[in-house]
Design a protein around this motif. Sequence first.
Motif, PDB file in Angstrom:
ATOM      1  N   TRP A  13       0.824  -1.207   0.000  1.00 16.02           N
ATOM      2  CA  TRP A  13       0.000   0.000   0.000  1.00 16.02           C
ATOM      3  C   TRP A  13       0.858   1.256   0.000  1.00 16.02           C
ATOM      4  O   TRP A  13       0.499   2.260  -0.634  1.00 16.02           O
ATOM      5  N   ARG A  14       1.997   1.220   0.666  1.00 14.64           N
ATOM      6  CA  ARG A  14       2.908   2.371   0.652  1.00 14.64           C
ATOM      7  C   ARG A  14       3.398   2.628  -0.776  1.00 14.64           C
ATOM      8  O   ARG A  14       3.445   3.783  -1.234  1.00 14.64           O
ATOM      9  N   ARG A  15       3.757   1.563  -1.487  1.00 18.71           N
ATOM     10  CA  ARG A  15       4.247   1.729  -2.853  1.00 18.71           C
ATOM     11  C   ARG A  15       3.135   2.184  -3.792  1.00 18.71           C
ATOM     12  O   ARG A  15       3.378   2.954  -4.715  1.00 18.71           O
TER      13      ARG A  15
ATOM     14  N   ALA B 137      14.069  -4.733  -9.809  1.00 18.35           N
ATOM     15  CA  ALA B 137      14.541  -5.196  -8.507  1.00 18.35           C
ATOM     16  C   ALA B 137      13.363  -5.535  -7.606  1.00 18.35           C
ATOM     17  O   ALA B 137      13.390  -6.521  -6.864  1.00 18.35           O
ATOM     18  N   VAL B 138      12.294  -4.736  -7.674  1.00 22.36           N
ATOM     19  CA  VAL B 138      11.092  -5.024  -6.883  1.00 22.36           C
ATOM     20  C   VAL B 138      10.494  -6.354  -7.314  1.00 22.36           C
ATOM     21  O   VAL B 138      10.062  -7.158  -6.485  1.00 22.36           O
ATOM     22  N   GLY B 139      10.496  -6.621  -8.611  1.00 20.24           N
ATOM     23  CA  GLY B 139       9.923  -7.867  -9.109  1.00 20.24           C
ATOM     24  C   GLY B 139      10.631  -9.100  -8.605  1.00 20.24           C
ATOM     25  O   GLY B 139      10.004 -10.158  -8.422  1.00 20.24           O
ATOM     26  N   ALA B 140      11.944  -8.994  -8.377  1.00 21.39           N
ATOM     27  CA  ALA B 140      12.733 -10.150  -7.922  1.00 21.39           C
ATOM     28  C   ALA B 140      13.038 -10.090  -6.437  1.00 21.39           C
ATOM     29  O   ALA B 140      13.794 -10.926  -5.934  1.00 21.39           O
ATOM     30  N   GLU B 141      12.450  -9.136  -5.749  1.00 21.92           N
ATOM     31  CA  GLU B 141      12.714  -8.948  -4.321  1.00 21.92           C
ATOM     32  C   GLU B 141      12.409 -10.214  -3.536  1.00 21.92           C
ATOM     33  O   GLU B 141      11.372 -10.847  -3.719  1.00 21.92           O
TER      34      GLU B 141
ATOM     35  N   LEU C 235       7.471  -5.348 -12.378  1.00 26.33           N
ATOM     36  CA  LEU C 235       6.719  -4.880 -11.213  1.00 26.33           C
ATOM     37  C   LEU C 235       7.357  -3.634 -10.603  1.00 26.33           C
ATOM     38  O   LEU C 235       8.572  -3.558 -10.442  1.00 26.33           O
ATOM     39  N   ARG C 236       6.492  -2.688 -10.231  1.00 22.88           N
ATOM     40  CA  ARG C 236       6.950  -1.509  -9.493  1.00 22.88           C
ATOM     41  C   ARG C 236       6.386  -1.497  -8.080  1.00 22.88           C
ATOM     42  O   ARG C 236       6.854  -0.747  -7.223  1.00 22.88           O
ATOM     43  N   VAL C 237       5.362  -2.314  -7.851  1.00 21.04           N
ATOM     44  CA  VAL C 237       4.693  -2.420  -6.556  1.00 21.04           C
ATOM     45  C   VAL C 237       4.564  -3.890  -6.229  1.00 21.04           C
ATOM     46  O   VAL C 237       4.286  -4.702  -7.109  1.00 21.04           O
ATOM     47  N   GLY C 238       4.776  -4.254  -4.969  1.00 24.76           N
ATOM     48  CA  GLY C 238       4.612  -5.661  -4.601  1.00 24.76           C
ATOM     49  C   GLY C 238       5.281  -5.968  -3.292  1.00 24.76           C
ATOM     50  O   GLY C 238       5.875  -5.109  -2.651  1.00 24.76           O
TER      51      GLY C 238
ATOM     52  N   ALA D 253       0.742   4.171  -2.924  1.00 20.46           N
ATOM     53  CA  ALA D 253       0.600   5.600  -2.638  1.00 20.46           C
ATOM     54  C   ALA D 253       1.693   6.417  -3.321  1.00 20.46           C
ATOM     55  O   ALA D 253       1.459   7.545  -3.771  1.00 20.46           O
ATOM     56  N   LEU D 254       2.891   5.838  -3.431  1.00 21.97           N
ATOM     57  CA  LEU D 254       4.009   6.557  -4.048  1.00 21.97           C
ATOM     58  C   LEU D 254       3.905   6.623  -5.570  1.00 21.97           C
ATOM     59  O   LEU D 254       4.341   7.599  -6.186  1.00 21.97           O
ATOM     60  N   THR D 255       3.345   5.578  -6.183  1.00 20.14           N
ATOM     61  CA  THR D 255       3.342   5.495  -7.648  1.00 20.14           C
ATOM     62  C   THR D 255       2.037   5.967  -8.291  1.00 20.14           C
ATOM     63  O   THR D 255       2.012   6.212  -9.500  1.00 20.14           O
ATOM     64  N   GLU D 256       0.971   6.112  -7.511  1.00 22.42           N
ATOM     65  CA  GLU D 256      -0.321   6.490  -8.083  1.00 22.42           C
ATOM     66  C   GLU D 256      -0.315   7.959  -8.528  1.00 22.42           C
ATOM     67  O   GLU D 256       0.029   8.859  -7.767  1.00 22.42           O
ATOM     68  N   ARG D 257      -0.718   8.191  -9.781  1.00 24.05           N
ATOM     69  CA  ARG D 257      -0.728   9.536 -10.335  1.00 24.05           C
ATOM     70  C   ARG D 257      -2.057  10.240 -10.142  1.00 24.05           C
ATOM     71  O   ARG D 257      -2.130  11.470 -10.149  1.00 24.05           O
ATOM     72  N   ASN D 258      -3.137   9.469  -9.998  1.00 21.08           N
ATOM     73  CA  ASN D 258      -4.454  10.058  -9.780  1.00 21.08           C
ATOM     74  C   ASN D 258      -4.542  10.580  -8.344  1.00 21.08           C
ATOM     75  O   ASN D 258      -4.380   9.808  -7.395  1.00 21.08           O
TER      76      ASN D 258
END
Length: 413
Positions: free
Chosen positions: A146-148, A329-333, A305-308, A150-155
Amino acid sequence: MRVLWVKANKILPAHSGGNIRSYQILRRLAAVHEVVFFSYYGGAPDSEYEEEISRQLPEAVGVCTGAREVSSLGRGLDYIAQFAMSAPYAVSRFKSPRVHEKLATWLDAKQFDVIVCDFLDAAINFPDHLAIPTVLFQHNVESEIWRRHALTERNPAKGLLYRLEFQKMLRYEQAAVRKFDHIVAVSDHDRNLMSNWTDPSRITIVPTGVDVQQFRPTALETPDESLVLFVGAMDWEPNIDAVEYFCHEIWPSIQAKVPSARFRIVGRNPHRRVQRLASDSIDVTGSVPSVVDHLHKSAIVVVPLRVGGGTRLKIYEAMAAGKAVVSTAVGAEGLDVHDGEDILLADDPVAFAEAVTTMLQDAGLRRRYENAAMKLAANCGWEKIGCKFSQVLETVAGVALPDHARYAQSVHG
């Protein structure tokens, strides 16, 4: 041991990452212990589902809570109705007095050695006082997702919503982690995040696994060397964001250098935002009979992935299928992968496009990554993962297994 495993929602068919992980571990536990799988779900009663889980896990208990299924509009109205609740909506919508009462009865009877609470959506129905050693199985650190968002949402409106739900989820998740006797995390990253909330000794990592035999390629299959693949549940926001990002910011650069390239999005329930991505060079399949077939036909698997959170089963599955993987990096975290050896990691659109283009154009390089990926995946079988989960439960329960059970663990692990 006698184990109670509690899960919200149906576990079958096991398509999502969390359901696959739970199902595979449950099967291994049931081979060694007496496992009662308690699965509760909303909507209409589903006798076929309850019969199937009882067939696969003989002591399973399926319960329909009667919670109504709602449309997108209904979900919005339901969210407004529950807005004042302290628990985040992603959790509070699974609250069930019937399930709470059943769990309280089981806990009071003390007929189990240990209980597994399968993720936060099940935790909402556990009593405050836990009379039996209980483990919280954290597939993700949900507040981090949810934090990610909030950071990536443009709307702006959605961004505000994500920030509000992030704060609720953070408070709820911190309390849940402190409430249960022990926590199972799926990655070092998740363990480190939760170690800020509780003693790290209360958190054990049980990594993800893969069914190596199911995904292993055969000599009869010839991949399409121009096909790029993404696999995932396409009604899950992190996956929707990932394919939108890839199609809008990465794919045009790849096509400019490899005009024959095609991108295929494979996964159930594609959101309308995903369906709109379909074009002459982009396929959106929806649900398919076999994800394995699509993996085997592809040249490269991408995970933009940018969020996960948690760990990404899709990467290990692609590796077990002998595929080169390009990921953020997020995708393979959380995975024990090695950039430049068995995977390529790229976090900006230009670098990601260059990595995919290079893999498409250089078959020899791609083969080296494929071989390294298969070698890594071969050490991640579910038998080993199930054995480690069993050992965690044994420690938490304080139960010494008899010799025959330890032998069975060694055989399955």
